[in-house]
Design an enzyme around this catalytic site. Structure first.
Site, PDB file in Angstrom:
ATOM      1  N   HIS A   1     -21.446 -17.733  -3.328  1.00  0.00           N
ATOM      2  CA  HIS A   1     -22.209 -18.573  -2.396  1.00  0.00           C
ATOM      3  C   HIS A   1     -22.209 -17.974  -0.987  1.00  0.00           C
ATOM      4  CE1 HIS A   1     -21.109 -21.403  -5.598  1.00  0.00           C
ATOM      5  NE2 HIS A   1     -22.213 -22.036  -5.272  1.00  0.00           N
TER       6      HIS A   1
ATOM      7  N   MET B   1     -23.144 -14.103  -7.932  1.00  0.00           N
ATOM      8  CA  MET B   1     -22.824 -15.523  -8.119  1.00  0.00           C
ATOM      9  C   MET B   1     -21.974 -16.106  -6.988  1.00  0.00           C
ATOM     10  SD  MET B   1     -24.447 -16.337 -10.702  1.00  0.00           S
ATOM     11  CE  MET B   1     -25.337 -15.439 -11.935  1.00  0.00           C
TER      12      MET B   1
ATOM     13  N   ASP C   1     -14.100   7.504   2.787  1.00  0.00           N
ATOM     14  CA  ASP C   1     -15.294   8.246   3.192  1.00  0.00           C
ATOM     15  C   ASP C   1     -15.036   9.120   4.414  1.00  0.00           C
ATOM     16  OD1 ASP C   1     -18.180   8.900   3.303  1.00  0.00           O
ATOM     17  OD2 ASP C   1     -18.115   7.680   5.121  1.00  0.00           O
TER      18      ASP C   1
ATOM     19  N   MET D   1     -13.414 -14.190  -2.144  1.00  0.00           N
ATOM     20  CA  MET D   1     -14.270 -13.023  -2.381  1.00  0.00           C
ATOM     21  C   MET D   1     -14.610 -12.306  -1.082  1.00  0.00           C
ATOM     22  SD  MET D   1     -14.175 -12.894  -5.533  1.00  0.00           S
ATOM     23  CE  MET D   1     -15.089 -11.383  -5.592  1.00  0.00           C
TER      24      MET D   1
END
Length: 151
Positions: free
Chosen positions: A61, A59, A111, A96
């Site tokens: 953009h 969701m 990692d 985000m």
């Protein structure tokens, strides 16, 4: 997705932080990692991740990102702090993108170092600050050291 077509494009900036806690053994081995420099690889991974945020989060953009800065800093005897600042001029914010950047950068450090110690921990991952947009500015208030130790 929320409809942002009626919103005015304004300058928006967000900064996020993540932390990877690790042993002294892992910290000492950072400069000699056979895969390369974990901090520099994490920086590039974070930048790439910010650009892919709308692909990863359904969701979210897609935004034209004008600036992405990811830094990695060794905190002696504790771990690695990752910070990302993302900026755009768009009708919606870049929180985000900043959070995705530090999350993927932290995963990259994990990692690259997991062969030495798999007990590393990622977190907290937090939004530190954001400016621009209808909701205005936000700045995380950092608890004082004494308060952090009590928790």
């Amino acid at each position: 997705m929320v409809d942002v077509t009626a919103k005015t494009a304004t300058r928006r900036v967000a900064t996020a932080r993540a932390f990877v806690s690790m042993s002294r053994e892992v910290l000492a081995a950072l400069p000699n990692n056979p895969k390369g420099d974990p901090l520099e690889v994490a920086r590039f991974a974070g930048i790439a991740a910010a650009k892919q945020t709308s692909t990863l989060i359904p969701m979210c953009h897609p935004l034209p990102l004008g600036h992405i800065d990811v830094t990695a800093r060794v905190c002696e005897n504790k771990g690695v702090e990752l910070t990302a600042t993302v900026a755009t001029t768009a009708p919606t914010g870049v929180e985000m993108e900043a959070l995705t950047a530090v999350s993927v950068a932290a995963l990259t450090v994990y990692d690259m170092c997991k062969a030495i110690d798999k007990s590393m921990e990622i977190g907290p991952i937090v939004l530190l600050e954001k400016t621009g947009g209808k909701s205005g500015s936000f700045k995380r208030s950092e608890p004082k050291r004494a308060e952090r130790k009590r928790k």
